[in-house]
Write a protein that holds these residues in place. Structure first.
Motif, PDB file in Angstrom:
ATOM      1  N   PRO A 334       0.823  -1.228   0.000  1.00 32.28           N
ATOM      2  CA  PRO A 334       0.000   0.000   0.000  1.00 32.28           C
ATOM      3  C   PRO A 334       0.852   1.271   0.000  1.00 32.28           C
ATOM      4  N   LEU A 335       1.945   1.278   0.757  1.00 32.94           N
ATOM      5  CA  LEU A 335       2.815   2.452   0.828  1.00 32.94           C
ATOM      6  C   LEU A 335       3.351   2.807  -0.556  1.00 32.94           C
ATOM      7  N   LEU A 336       3.805   1.787  -1.292  1.00 32.42           N
ATOM      8  CA  LEU A 336       4.429   2.029  -2.595  1.00 32.42           C
ATOM      9  C   LEU A 336       3.414   2.500  -3.636  1.00 32.42           C
ATOM     10  N   ILE A 337       2.283   1.803  -3.721  1.00 33.70           N
ATOM     11  CA  ILE A 337       1.329   2.184  -4.770  1.00 33.70           C
ATOM     12  C   ILE A 337       0.646   3.517  -4.454  1.00 33.70           C
ATOM     13  N   ASP A 338       0.422   3.810  -3.168  1.00 36.73           N
ATOM     14  CA  ASP A 338      -0.175   5.104  -2.810  1.00 36.73           C
ATOM     15  C   ASP A 338       0.790   6.251  -3.100  1.00 36.73           C
ATOM     16  N   GLN A 397      15.421  -6.300   8.305  1.00 33.11           N
ATOM     17  CA  GLN A 397      16.197  -6.951   7.255  1.00 33.11           C
ATOM     18  C   GLN A 397      16.611  -5.908   6.217  1.00 33.11           C
ATOM     19  N   ALA A 398      17.937  -5.737   6.083  1.00 36.03           N
ATOM     20  CA  ALA A 398      18.462  -4.716   5.175  1.00 36.03           C
ATOM     21  C   ALA A 398      18.076  -4.988   3.731  1.00 36.03           C
ATOM     22  N   ALA A 399      18.039  -6.250   3.323  1.00 32.19           N
ATOM     23  CA  ALA A 399      17.715  -6.588   1.936  1.00 32.19           C
ATOM     24  C   ALA A 399      16.305  -6.131   1.570  1.00 32.19           C
ATOM     25  N   ILE A 400      15.359  -6.394   2.478  1.00 26.72           N
ATOM     26  CA  ILE A 400      13.974  -5.959   2.223  1.00 26.72           C
ATOM     27  C   ILE A 400      13.881  -4.438   2.233  1.00 26.72           C
ATOM     28  N   ALA A 401      14.605  -3.802   3.172  1.00 29.18           N
ATOM     29  CA  ALA A 401      14.573  -2.335   3.259  1.00 29.18           C
ATOM     30  C   ALA A 401      15.065  -1.700   1.961  1.00 29.18           C
ATOM     31  N   PHE A 402      16.190  -2.208   1.427  1.00 25.42           N
ATOM     32  CA  PHE A 402      16.725  -1.638   0.185  1.00 25.42           C
ATOM     33  C   PHE A 402      15.846  -1.997  -1.018  1.00 25.42           C
ATOM     34  N   THR A 403      15.216  -3.159  -0.981  1.00 26.36           N
ATOM     35  CA  THR A 403      14.278  -3.525  -2.054  1.00 26.36           C
ATOM     36  C   THR A 403      13.123  -2.531  -2.118  1.00 26.36           C
ATOM     37  N   VAL A 404      12.571  -2.233  -0.954  1.00 21.87           N
ATOM     38  CA  VAL A 404      11.451  -1.283  -0.893  1.00 21.87           C
ATOM     39  C   VAL A 404      11.909   0.106  -1.341  1.00 21.87           C
ATOM     40  N   ALA A 405      13.092   0.544  -0.901  1.00 21.01           N
ATOM     41  CA  ALA A 405      13.579   1.885  -1.241  1.00 21.01           C
ATOM     42  C   ALA A 405      13.833   2.021  -2.740  1.00 21.01           C
ATOM     43  N   ILE A 406      14.485   1.026  -3.331  1.00 17.62           N
ATOM     44  CA  ILE A 406      14.766   1.083  -4.776  1.00 17.62           C
ATOM     45  C   ILE A 406      13.459   1.020  -5.573  1.00 17.62           C
ATOM     46  N   SER A 407      12.522   0.186  -5.105  1.00 20.35           N
ATOM     47  CA  SER A 407      11.219   0.108  -5.775  1.00 20.35           C
ATOM     48  C   SER A 407      10.505   1.460  -5.720  1.00 20.35           C
ATOM     49  N   LEU A 408      10.607   2.109  -4.563  1.00 22.68           N
ATOM     50  CA  LEU A 408       9.967   3.418  -4.410  1.00 22.68           C
ATOM     51  C   LEU A 408      10.565   4.438  -5.378  1.00 22.68           C
ATOM     52  N   LEU A 409      11.876   4.401  -5.554  1.00 19.73           N
ATOM     53  CA  LEU A 409      12.534   5.309  -6.503  1.00 19.73           C
ATOM     54  C   LEU A 409      12.030   5.054  -7.922  1.00 19.73           C
ATOM     55  N   ILE A 410      11.992   3.773  -8.320  1.00 18.20           N
ATOM     56  CA  ILE A 410      11.533   3.430  -9.668  1.00 18.20           C
ATOM     57  C   ILE A 410      10.079   3.842  -9.870  1.00 18.20           C
ATOM     58  N   ILE A 411       9.253   3.570  -8.874  1.00 21.71           N
ATOM     59  CA  ILE A 411       7.829   3.901  -8.983  1.00 21.71           C
ATOM     60  C   ILE A 411       7.620   5.418  -9.067  1.00 21.71           C
ATOM     61  N   ILE A 447      -0.563  -0.391 -11.501  1.00 23.01           N
ATOM     62  CA  ILE A 447      -0.185  -1.581 -12.282  1.00 23.01           C
ATOM     63  C   ILE A 447       1.322  -1.616 -12.521  1.00 23.01           C
ATOM     64  N   LEU A 448       1.871  -0.482 -12.996  1.00 19.36           N
ATOM     65  CA  LEU A 448       3.314  -0.435 -13.268  1.00 19.36           C
ATOM     66  C   LEU A 448       4.111  -0.582 -11.973  1.00 19.36           C
ATOM     67  N   GLY A 449       3.615   0.023 -10.891  1.00 25.70           N
ATOM     68  CA  GLY A 449       4.329  -0.025  -9.623  1.00 25.70           C
ATOM     69  C   GLY A 449       4.405  -1.426  -9.046  1.00 25.70           C
TER      70      GLY A 449
END
Length: 463
Positions: A334-338, A397-411, A447-449
């Protein structure tokens, strides 16, 4: 200075309007008609119109008939189309003719647009020939054009007059015409050849020819010009009125700034409704339409959004294995798509507004899209840094944290790019850019996010 001429602050006026409305209702209930007349003497026509509109329909006609004839004519022009129509159907024939005949031709044409055809024919047939012809002329033009909104009650002078002759003509005509700051100058064939301000005319020597005083660089529009373009011309050149001509540049009428303010309000309302996913009709008051129409106007976009969001469900179902393996990924969806939806809505809003106000007239679309993309990237970086801290605090977990951060940048980058680009695409195709509004942009970005997020997760987490 009398009480009726006193200067009243805006806040006090609001309180005064409320008091007038309440006292008017009370006096009518008590059948104190002399009290009503006394109450309304110092009140402005627009405030009287507002007070009458809030009365029960059965007493609106009674309150209106207590006004003096000239005051009633002024008040009538400020009433909403619904109340105008209701009153007109209650008037006696001669009473209706007197009111309608006294209206400006453009206001009369607007009123006839709202009335049943049978009532229009009855009233129109009883108008004097001159008024009937002026109204029929305006009704002959397409709604939403300069021809439909112009008034033929302007003052023009011939270019062969002297300043004193022109002043005398203006004095003769001013009482029956809509006088603005300008006087229009025509040649022998009524062709528009120039304009002259009242100030310049007064300062000119009595025997000075108008040709020497007038301005020949005239800003004008033709009868088929869209009303939005008319508003832009008046705003761009700081005009109080805009002359309207036919294809031979014969002067037919003028559009004044008060008419343009109505257009600006209508167009802004239409754009806001469209951007909110509501089918818009700038001629209607949304809060006055019947309830079934409310649902009918709002359901189409919602149906489209449901159908397009099915794509999101389909994507999530195809990435079920990823979510099963790292359940924590679902926490941040929800955080990312919103966030993506909000960034996209911001970009689309500024572009739609820029296209609507012509601020982007001389800007290349590529430049605007790149600028918004860079803004999206900057926002993504800032928000990504914040999200890393939040993710570490929640899942550790650093891996999940960086995954979310990079995804947020792309989105954020995708959202800003799509939000800026799609209004230009619709504008180029000839559609209203406001259709590329927040609901539609948000759905596309969702959808893209989701696609970007889950694929980044697969890559970084090795799933």
């Amino acid at each position: 200075m009398t009480d009726s001429q006193a200067v009243i602050p805006a806040g006090s006026r609001s309180e005064l309007r409320h008091i007038v409305r309440e006292q008017l209702k009370l006096l009518l209930e008590q059948k104190n008609y002399e009290g009503v007349k006394s109450l309304l003497v110092p009140v402005q026509p627009v405030d009287i119109a507002e007070a009458i509109e809030e009365l029960p329909q059965s007493t609106q006609i009674l309150a209106f008939r207590l006004l003096k004839k000239q005051e009633a004519i002024e008040v009538y022009e400020y009433l909403s189309p619904e109340v105008q129509q209701s009153l007109l159907q209650e008037f006696r024939d001669q009473e209706a003719i007197d009111i309608v005949e006294s209206m400006a031709p453009d206001d009369r044409a607007n009123l006839f647009d709202e009335l049943p055809a049978k009532l229009v024919r009855r009233v129109l047939s009883q108008l004097p020939p001159e008024e009937r012809e002026a109204t029929a002329l305006l009704l002959g033009y397409k709604p939403g054009t300069a021809g439909r909104m112009m008034t033929p009650e302007y003052i023009s002078i011939r270019d062969n007059l002297t300043a004193s002759q022109a002043q005398e003509r203006i004095r003769r005509l001013a009482e029956d015409r809509e006088v603005a700051y300008y006087v229009y100058v025509t040649g022998d064939t009524k062709k528009l050849v120039g304009t002259i301000s009242l100030r310049d005319l007064i300062l000119a020597s009595p025997d000075q020819p108008i040709r020497e005083v007038m301005t020949t660089d005239v800003i004008y529009a033709d009868t088929d010009t869209d009303q939005e373009e008319v508003a832009r011309l008046i705003q761009r050149y700081d005009l109080l009125a805009l002359p309207i001509v036919d294809h031979e540049q014969l002067l037919l009428g003028v559009v004044t700034i008060d008419d343009v303010l109505d257009v600006v309000q209508q167009e802004a309302t239409e754009d806001i409704y469209t951007m909110g996913g509501v089918q818009a009709d700038k001629e209607d008051n949304y809060f006055e339409i019947k309830f079934p129409a409310v649902v009918r106007r709002r359901i189409p976009w919602l149906m489209v959004l449901i159908l397009t969001n099915i794509a999101t469900v389909f994507i999530l179902s195809n990435y079920e294995a990823v979510l099963d393996e790292v359940v924590a990924l679902a926490f941040f969806t929800p955080l990312l798509i919103d966030t993506g939806g909000n960034v996209g809505a911001q970009s689309s809003t500024v572009v739609i507004r820029g296209l609507g106000t012509d601020e982007l007239r001389y800007k290349k679309p590529v430049w605007v899209v790149i600028r918004e993309t860079l803004a999206g990237a900057s926002l993504g970086i800032i928000l990504g840094v914040i999200v890393i801290g939040v993710a570490l605090a929640f899942v550790g977990q650093a891996a999940i944290a960086f995954t979310v951060a990079i995804s947020l940048l792309i989105i954020a980058v995708l959202a800003a790019t799509v939000g800026a680009m799609l209004p230009f695409v619709f504008h180029r195709l000839g559609f209203d850019p406001a259709l590329m509004s927040a609901p539609f942009i948000t759905t596309i970005v969702d959808i893209l996010g989701i696609l970007a997020y889950l694929n980044v997760a697969k890559l970084f987490l090795g799933i």
